[in-house]
Design a protein around this motif. Structure first.
Motif, PDB file in Angstrom:
ATOM      1  N   ASN A 255       0.688  -1.223   0.049  1.00 46.59           N
ATOM      2  CA  ASN A 255      -0.003   0.085  -0.098  1.00 46.59           C
ATOM      3  C   ASN A 255       0.986   1.308  -0.021  1.00 46.59           C
ATOM      4  OD1 ASN A 255      -1.640   1.885   0.427  1.00 46.59           O
ATOM      5  ND2 ASN A 255      -2.618   1.254   2.530  1.00 46.59           N
ATOM      6  N   SER A 256       0.984   2.053  -1.164  1.00 44.91           N
ATOM      7  CA  SER A 256       2.111   3.044  -1.431  1.00 44.91           C
ATOM      8  C   SER A 256       1.128   4.331  -0.665  1.00 44.91           C
ATOM      9  CB  SER A 256       2.303   3.219  -2.587  1.00 44.91           C
ATOM     10  OG  SER A 256       1.182   3.700  -3.452  1.00 44.91           O
ATOM     11  N   LEU A 257      -0.045   4.393  -0.507  1.00 42.61           N
ATOM     12  CA  LEU A 257      -0.936   5.444  -0.046  1.00 42.61           C
ATOM     13  C   LEU A 257      -0.350   5.557   1.658  1.00 42.61           C
ATOM     14  CD1 LEU A 257      -4.259   5.519  -1.134  1.00 42.61           C
ATOM     15  CD2 LEU A 257      -2.634   7.029  -1.691  1.00 42.61           C
ATOM     16  N   THR A 258      -0.367   4.476   2.332  1.00 39.90           N
ATOM     17  CA  THR A 258       0.064   4.548   3.698  1.00 39.90           C
ATOM     18  C   THR A 258       1.472   5.119   3.884  1.00 39.90           C
ATOM     19  OG1 THR A 258       0.680   2.180   3.550  1.00 39.90           O
ATOM     20  CG2 THR A 258      -1.365   2.793   4.512  1.00 39.90           C
ATOM     21  N   ARG A 259       2.445   4.528   2.930  1.00 45.68           N
ATOM     22  CA  ARG A 259       3.603   4.804   3.060  1.00 45.68           C
ATOM     23  C   ARG A 259       3.855   6.645   2.855  1.00 45.68           C
ATOM     24  NH1 ARG A 259       5.064  -0.072   1.182  1.00 45.68           N
ATOM     25  NH2 ARG A 259       4.771   0.288  -1.031  1.00 45.68           N
ATOM     26  N   ALA A 260       3.016   7.107   1.927  1.00 50.89           N
ATOM     27  CA  ALA A 260       3.075   8.410   1.504  1.00 50.89           C
ATOM     28  C   ALA A 260       2.543   9.157   3.008  1.00 50.89           C
ATOM     29  CB  ALA A 260       2.306   8.743   0.364  1.00 50.89           C
ATOM     30  N   ALA A 261       1.618   8.664   3.243  1.00 55.19           N
ATOM     31  CA  ALA A 261       0.973   9.272   4.642  1.00 55.19           C
ATOM     32  C   ALA A 261       2.010   9.388   5.781  1.00 55.19           C
ATOM     33  CB  ALA A 261      -0.327   8.766   4.874  1.00 55.19           C
ATOM     34  N   LEU A 262       2.762   8.070   6.005  1.00 49.74           N
ATOM     35  CA  LEU A 262       3.501   8.251   6.834  1.00 49.74           C
ATOM     36  C   LEU A 262       4.689   8.980   6.734  1.00 49.74           C
ATOM     37  CD1 LEU A 262       4.700   6.509   9.513  1.00 49.74           C
ATOM     38  CD2 LEU A 262       5.809   5.073   7.916  1.00 49.74           C
ATOM     39  N   ALA A 263       5.215   9.327   5.553  1.00 49.02           N
ATOM     40  CA  ALA A 263       6.258  10.349   5.139  1.00 49.02           C
ATOM     41  C   ALA A 263       5.921  11.632   5.508  1.00 49.02           C
ATOM     42  CB  ALA A 263       6.731  10.143   3.524  1.00 49.02           C
ATOM     43  N   GLU A 264       4.353  11.933   5.124  1.00 42.44           N
ATOM     44  CA  GLU A 264       4.095  13.173   5.131  1.00 42.44           C
ATOM     45  C   GLU A 264       3.876  13.786   6.427  1.00 42.44           C
ATOM     46  OE1 GLU A 264       0.108  14.790   3.137  1.00 42.44           O
ATOM     47  OE2 GLU A 264       1.404  13.649   1.791  1.00 42.44           O
ATOM     48  N   SER A 265       3.327  12.798   7.225  1.00 40.19           N
ATOM     49  CA  SER A 265       2.955  13.296   8.772  1.00 40.19           C
ATOM     50  C   SER A 265       3.888  12.789   9.720  1.00 40.19           C
ATOM     51  CB  SER A 265       1.538  12.426   9.053  1.00 40.19           C
ATOM     52  OG  SER A 265       0.790  12.460   7.928  1.00 40.19           O
ATOM     53  N   CYS A 266       4.876  12.158   9.507  1.00 45.52           N
ATOM     54  CA  CYS A 266       5.786  11.769  10.586  1.00 45.52           C
ATOM     55  C   CYS A 266       6.406  12.992  11.165  1.00 45.52           C
ATOM     56  CB  CYS A 266       6.618  10.736  10.475  1.00 45.52           C
ATOM     57  SG  CYS A 266       7.825  11.036   9.221  1.00 45.52           S
ATOM     58  N   SER A 267       6.346  14.057  10.468  1.00 46.77           N
ATOM     59  CA  SER A 267       6.951  15.397  11.185  1.00 46.77           C
ATOM     60  C   SER A 267       6.257  15.895  12.298  1.00 46.77           C
ATOM     61  CB  SER A 267       7.229  16.352  10.104  1.00 46.77           C
ATOM     62  OG  SER A 267       5.954  16.898   9.777  1.00 46.77           O
ATOM     63  N   SER A 268       4.732  15.357  12.626  1.00 49.63           N
ATOM     64  CA  SER A 268       3.927  15.648  13.698  1.00 49.63           C
ATOM     65  C   SER A 268       4.601  15.220  15.167  1.00 49.63           C
ATOM     66  CB  SER A 268       2.650  15.565  13.406  1.00 49.63           C
ATOM     67  OG  SER A 268       2.448  15.127  12.234  1.00 49.63           O
ATOM     68  N   ILE A 269       5.266  14.069  14.911  1.00 48.90           N
ATOM     69  CA  ILE A 269       5.706  13.442  16.303  1.00 48.90           C
ATOM     70  C   ILE A 269       6.598  14.201  16.933  1.00 48.90           C
ATOM     71  CG2 ILE A 269       6.872  11.542  17.360  1.00 48.90           C
ATOM     72  CD1 ILE A 269       6.392   9.807  14.749  1.00 48.90           C
ATOM     73  N   PRO A 270       6.354  14.741  18.174  1.00 50.88           N
ATOM     74  CA  PRO A 270       6.964  15.774  18.966  1.00 50.88           C
ATOM     75  C   PRO A 270       8.399  15.221  19.058  1.00 50.88           C
ATOM     76  CG  PRO A 270       5.052  15.074  20.060  1.00 50.88           C
ATOM     77  CD  PRO A 270       5.034  14.235  19.027  1.00 50.88           C
ATOM     78  N   SER A 271       9.369  16.203  18.759  1.00 52.21           N
ATOM     79  CA  SER A 271      10.784  15.828  18.825  1.00 52.21           C
ATOM     80  C   SER A 271      11.064  15.379  20.354  1.00 52.21           C
ATOM     81  CB  SER A 271      11.716  16.941  18.255  1.00 52.21           C
ATOM     82  OG  SER A 271      11.110  18.348  19.122  1.00 52.21           O
ATOM     83  N   SER A 272      10.336  15.458  21.404  1.00 51.59           N
ATOM     84  CA  SER A 272      10.706  15.135  22.562  1.00 51.59           C
ATOM     85  C   SER A 272      10.619  13.661  22.710  1.00 51.59           C
ATOM     86  CB  SER A 272      10.130  15.677  23.643  1.00 51.59           C
ATOM     87  OG  SER A 272       8.475  15.601  23.304  1.00 51.59           O
ATOM     88  N   ASN A 273       9.830  13.029  21.740  1.00 61.72           N
ATOM     89  CA  ASN A 273       9.547  11.395  21.799  1.00 61.72           C
ATOM     90  C   ASN A 273      10.730  10.974  21.248  1.00 61.72           C
ATOM     91  OD1 ASN A 273       7.223  11.353  23.247  1.00 61.72           O
ATOM     92  ND2 ASN A 273       5.869  11.642  21.636  1.00 61.72           N
ATOM     93  N   GLN A 274      11.767  10.986  21.583  1.00 63.92           N
ATOM     94  CA  GLN A 274      13.063  10.487  20.643  1.00 63.92           C
ATOM     95  C   GLN A 274      12.935   9.029  20.267  1.00 63.92           C
ATOM     96  OE1 GLN A 274      16.781  11.722  21.560  1.00 63.92           O
ATOM     97  NE2 GLN A 274      16.386  13.866  21.606  1.00 63.92           N
ATOM     98  N   ARG A 275      12.589   8.079  21.516  1.00 63.27           N
ATOM     99  CA  ARG A 275      12.596   6.677  21.299  1.00 63.27           C
ATOM    100  C   ARG A 275      11.474   6.355  20.271  1.00 63.27           C
ATOM    101  NH1 ARG A 275      10.650   4.019  25.921  1.00 63.27           N
ATOM    102  NH2 ARG A 275       9.892   2.478  24.766  1.00 63.27           N
TER     103      ARG A 275
END
Lengths: 150, 988
Positions: B482-502
């Motif tokens: 499923n390439s759509l989910t990969r695109a979504a992951l690439a697009e949205s992963c910058s929302s993970i707060p940088s404090s959540n390093q693990r």
């Protein structure tokens, strides 16, 4: 406008490059994807979208027989009573007429069950003389050219 | 009379005498003579010193003001008054007198354009200098006068001035009596439909007028009612441009007028925006309407305000949830998404009142795929918009800044409140995410991924919880097709707060591990996109870079072409990571690249067979080098030095040195790119000396390369970069050193030219090209000799090819080290100079003996300089270019065809004369055996239709006939070009 807010669909990625694309010795056969690429950018006469975005043309509804010199394109109007179906079909036919080698016999048809007056439109689209006559009409030719320009 | 004027113009008469001498002229009954007299007086005033002028000002002012209504003298009078104000020669009282006279004596709109323009310039100057005083003393009188002067103005130049004055007047002067008149007089221009005429000498643009008018209409809250009503009226126009303008103005109104003045109109604004969203299909209008909605939503600051604002939208959205037509749900959702992204308060309302019901509907309508997609899309959009809004405001956990005002406090409260509301809706949202992820539709799965990642931005998940949730997403997006989910992951992963390093490093490791299972290059690229996005979110991804590099080197099982694409994509990803990572991280990352490279070199050297591990190609490595080089150029000197030391220690070790062994081994030459990448980007002050062992090794290494030109490029670029940055005027020693390098470079070439040696190694030729480039770039003294030698090489059969490549190297922009961002010394427009100086050296010998080498060099020469420069030499060059089309050399042909293609749009007139030849040659080339030539010829044919229609139309039947064969070409790339050409010619 009959269908004011059509559902939009995702556009396909560009054709993946292949190792032999630039190899002069390998012959690339015509395939469904190539024909799809020819017609997917055609603009809808009513909406500011392409036929691909409106799912009017789909790759699995295109049959290409390179050795048998035959191409068949089926298209699905957005609604069953779409009055633009003939015009869309004409645009597809003209684009293929201008872009495919003459050896191909091209059929453009409405996908079964997707339009109320399917047989009538199919008959018009397969009548070579009517297509030629339509293209003699400067107003119609202008509309077709607008749909075909990017 | 002429005598007086003559003496005056020579400046021999003092001002006071001049007035008496001009007397007869100034009082003449003949209009043109009075004009002449007044003009002479004004000219004299302009020339007079300020001290002398000041004493005469009262008289002059009185005179000029009195004469304003004397039609023949109006223009010179206004010029005189303008000169007085500009010279700051008048007092504020006199300014007021001048204004009064201006308003009483002149009815501006009955005057010619020049006079109107002068009046507005004068008012503008007066307001600039005496605005506050005039407001105090003249007040409403000024406003009334000014209003009368500009009411009905039509000329865009005057309007630009007026639009600058109105906001000032509206905000400084007491306008209460004239509010309606002032607004009407300025708003009647809305919407602006002006298009500047071609070759407009005044440069008034539509945008300038639009922004000026907007500033007028939003100048004071007193205009609020009239302005919003007008704009809403215009928004219901049938013309899309007007709508866009109206909505943009509405957004500006919201910002300018504030909540108090805008709130009475919220319901009508909402109704108008809603109508556009449902009825108008033009994306531009929709964007403008939604932006206006966001601007209004941004005004609400308390919960009550937000509730009141959002009420109609929420009610309708909830109603549409039950609607049978899924389409309306998603269209209406756009309104909610825009509102949720505007403000934390409105976002909180959406989460409270809409989200739970939407989730309920989503779960209920399990069988209705269209409805699910629509509702899911809206929910994901709302979450993303709110997350963006949440992260745009300062997080409450960060220490408050010293100047924390009450507004800041309110905003922080809003952020906290929003997080509470999201937390309250968490169970429902999680059940939505769960349902979406477990659905069978690709689209819904992507929606689930987007929602989950954007929710993480609110900090509502504990770390372990987040990791287990992410695990599910990762399994879904990395192990399925499923390439759509990969695109979504690439697009949205910058929302993970940088404090959540693990969590971030977990995603990164999983994605990199999954790279090996990606079988198709397209899939691999999607994985890389995820790596890229995650790597830029968290701490420096040293481990990620290392493993990416190792992967580059070791995976060799796939077929070569696929391998090459994968390698190239990986290098690009690393380059992007480098160009976006922080300076602190760079040094660590470069260190990692260096150690992996040395590792690779060692393993390859250990393997005796020539087919060792996968060879990285030069293109991949140079991409990588560009990234590393850009990053290194911005490091601190200490960091640079330590990296350079490490690199030089590695490559100069051993005997013969490692660098030399790499140069001799064809498998390893691409890896030498790391040397210029790290050592070539040092600033001029700290660059390596020419005597540095690494630089000497480079010179030796370059000469031993015998395989290909590309193999020698890395070492040659480093030597060239150092040479380019070395200042030969510093001292004698350095000068001698530079000369020695030049001599050593030239020696093998000269031996070959004089017949002492039969040939010259390709590495030596490459070195010559790069050394010449380094010197030509900074216009060094030795450059001239080297260039002369270069043109001698053209006649030598063994060196001609090298000479052509040298021309290419000199003019081409070097991506890695020889450019400004890598601190290279580059003289302004060195390419243009090189072109101008040397074009004759190619054209003349060719005319004497038609050697195709000259044409080839010429094509490189032309390609390297901007088109305007080529155009100046076109009469000389054009016949040669046409001649090049007769040859069969594929490189030359494609280069020339591309050049013609560029010229079609830039120099159509010159090409039009030769169009017949061009068409014939192009058609002949359609049967060329190389596909690149056929494709370029078709591209040129497609471009030719841009020439004037009457020039090309006669060829239409001939071209279309020839294109029929091209449409059946055996190569697909050629057919695609043929289709473009055929479409273009059919449209003629």
């Amino acid at each position: 406008m009959e269908n004011a807010a059509p559902q939009l669909h995702k556009q396909a990625e560009a054709r993946a490059p292949c190792a032999t694309d630039y190899d002069d010795d390998v012959v690339d056969a015509f395939d469904a994807r190539e024909v799809f690429d020819l017609i997917r950018d055609i603009n809808d006469p009513e909406h500011p979208h392409t036929l691909e975005e409106l799912n009017v043309v789909q790759m699995n509804q295109i049959d290409v027989d390179d050795t048998g010199n035959a191409v068949r394109v089926q298209f699905t109007p957005t609604i069953p009573h779409c009055s633009m179906a003939t015009l869309i079909g004409l645009c597809i036919r003209v684009r293929l007429l201008r872009s495919l080698p003459r050896r191909f016999k091209v059929d453009v048809e409405i996908f079964p069950g997707s339009h109320v007056s399917r047989d009538q439109v199919n008959k018009q689209l397969s009548d070579k003389e009517r297509v030629a006559a339509a293209l003699e009409n400067p107003n119609l030719l202008q509309v077709v050219n607008q749909c075909l320009s990017h | 009379m002429d005598d007086v004027l003559q003496r005056l113009s020579e400046g021999k008469v003092p001002l006071t005498d001049a007035v008496s001498e001009l007397g007869p002229l100034l009082t003449s009954t003949n209009g043109p003579l009075r004009t002449k007299g007044t003009q002479a007086l004004v000219d004299l005033m302009v020339q007079t010193e300020k001290e002398e002028l000041t004493s005469a000002v009262p008289v002059l002012l009185q005179f000029l003001c009195d004469r304003l209504d004397d039609h023949p003298s109006t223009t010179p009078c206004l010029r005189g008054l303008l000169a007085l104000v500009k010279a700051s020669a008048i007092s504020k009282e006199q300014a007021a007198t001048m204004c009064k006279a201006l308003f009483q004596k002149l009815f501006v709109q009955a005057q010619a354009l020049t006079i109107r323009l002068l009046v507005f310039q004068l008012i503008s100057e007066l307001l600039d200098k005496f605005g506050a005083y005039l407001s105090r003393t003249m007040g409403e009188e000024f406003v009334g006068g000014f209003l009368q002067q500009f009411d009905g103005e039509k000329d865009p130049r005057c309007l630009v001035l007026v639009f600058r004055l109105v906001p000032f007047v509206a905000s400084t002067f007491p306008i209460s009596r004239y509010v309606d008149d002032l607004f009407e007089a300025s708003s009647c221009y809305f919407p602006i439909t002006f298009t500047p005429p071609p070759n407009d000498p005044y440069g008034v643009t539509r945008e300038e007028l639009i922004s000026g008018l907007r500033a007028c209409m939003t100048a004071t809250p007193l205009f609020a009612r009239a302005c919003v009503e007008l704009v809403l009226d215009k928004a219901s126009s049938t013309i899309d441009d007007t709508k866009v303008d109206a909505f943009e103005t509405l957004a500006e109104c919201a910002t300018a007028f504030g909540f108090e003045h805008m709130s009475p109109f919220f319901s009508s604004i909402f109704a108008q925006i809603r109508r556009e969203i449902f009825e108008n299909l033009e994306p531009q209008v929709q964007r403008a309407a939604l932006a206006a909605l966001s601007a209004c939503a941004r005004l609400t600051s308390t919960r009550e305000q937000a509730d009141a604002f959002m009420q109609p939208a929420i009610e309708e959205a909830v109603h549409h949830l039950q609607d049978i037509d899924a389409n309306t749900t998603s269209i209406h959702g756009k309104l909610l998404i825009a509102a949720a992204g505007a403000n934390t308060a409105t976002a909180a309302v959406v989460f409270d009142a809409f989200v739970p019901r939407a989730v309920h509907t989503f779960i209920e309508s399990a069988t209705d795929a269209a409805k699910r997609t629509a509702v899911g899309g809206v929910l994901a959009g709302v979450c993303e918009a709110a997350a963006a809004c949440h992260s745009a405001h300062p997080s409450p956990s960060t220490p408050p800044s010293t100047s924390s005002s009450s507004a800041m406090d309110t905003r922080e409260d809003g952020v906290v409140q929003l997080a509470t509301h999201v937390q309250a809706a968490k169970p429902q949202l999680l059940s939505f995410v769960d349902a979406a992820l477990s659905s069978s539709s690709d689209h819904l799965q992507a929606v689930g991924v987007r929602t989950l990642l954007s929710l993480s931005a609110f900090g509502i998940f504990a770390e372990d919880e987040l990791i287990s949730l992410l695990d599910r997403v990762l399994t879904l997006s990395l192990r399925t097709a499923n390439s759509l989910t990969r695109a979504a992951l690439a697009e949205s992963c910058s929302s993970i707060p940088s404090s959540n390093q693990r969590a971030i490093s977990h995603v990164l490791t999983s994605t990199i591990t999954a790279l090996s299972s990606a079988s198709e290059p397209a899939e691999f690229k999607e994985h890389l996109k995820v790596v890229e996005a995650v790597a830029l979110t968290g701490p420096p991804p040293v481990a990620a870079i290392t493993s990416l590099l190792q992967r580059l080197h070791t995976t060799s099982d796939a077929e070569a072409f696929r391998q090459q694409r994968i390698a190239h994509d990986t290098a690009n990803t690393i380059k992007i990571i480098f160009s976006n990572c922080s300076t602190e991280a760079t040094s660590e990352l470069v260190g990692a690249v260096l150690s992996v490279t040395s590792e690779m070199i060692k393993t390859t050297l250990d393997q005796e067979s020539s087919c060792g591990p996968c060879r990285l190609d030069a293109a991949t490595m140079s991409t990588l080098a560009t990234g590393v080089c850009r990053a290194c150029a911005n490091l601190s000197p200490a960091q640079q030095r330590s990296l350079v030391d490490e690199c030089s220690r590695l490559f100069t070790s051993g005997s013969p040195s490692l660098l030399r062994r790499c140069c001799e081994d064809e498998r390893l030459t691409p890896l030498t790119w790391i040397v210029p990448a790290i050592c070539g980007a040092l600033p001029t002050e700290v660059t390596l000396p020419l005597s540095h062992p690494l630089v000497c090794e480079c010179a030796i290494g370059a000469r031993v390369v015998t395989s290909t030109w590309e193999a020698a490029v890395p070492v040659c670029s480093l030597l060239a970069a150092v040479l380019n940055k070395t200042d030969s005027n510093k001292d004698d020693d350095t000068a001698a050193r530079v000369q020695q390098v030049v001599d050593e470079t030239v020696a093998p070439i000269q031996r070959c030219l004089s017949g002492e040696a039969e040939a010259c190694s390709i590495g030596a030729q490459c070195l010559f090209a790069y050394v010449t480039k380094a010197l030509v770039m900074k216009a060094a003294a030795q450059a001239g000799d080297l260039v002369s030698l270069l043109f001698q090489m053209m006649d030598h059969p063994a060196l001609a090819q090298g000479a052509c490549s040298a021309v290419r190297v000199i003019l081409q922009e070097d991506d890695v080290v020889l450019n400004r961002s890598a601190h290279a010394v580059q003289r302004l427009m060195y390419r243009q100079r090189f072109f101008q100086e040397n074009i004759d050296r190619l054209v003349q010998p060719f005319e004497a003996s038609p050697n195709p080498v000259y044409l080839k060099a010429l094509s490189f020469l032309l390609k390297g300089v901007p088109l305007p420069v080529v155009k100046t030499e076109l009469p000389v060059v054009l016949p040669l270019l046409l001649k090049s089309l007769d040859l069969r050399d594929a490189d030359l042909l494609t280069g020339t065809l591309d050049m013609f293609k560029a010229l079609v749009s830039d120099a159509p007139a010159q090409l039009a004369a030769d169009v017949s030849t061009l068409v014939t040659r192009c058609l002949a080339l359609l049967t060329h055996q190389k596909l690149v030539v056929r494709r370029s010829a078709l591209e040129l044919l497609a471009a030719l239709v841009q020439l004037p229609t009457h020039v090309v139309v006669p060829f239409k039947p001939e071209v279309l006939r020839a294109l029929r064969t091209a449409l059946d070409d055996r190569k697909r790339v050629v057919r695609i070009a043929a289709v473009h050409a055929s479409t273009a010619w059919h449209m003629l």
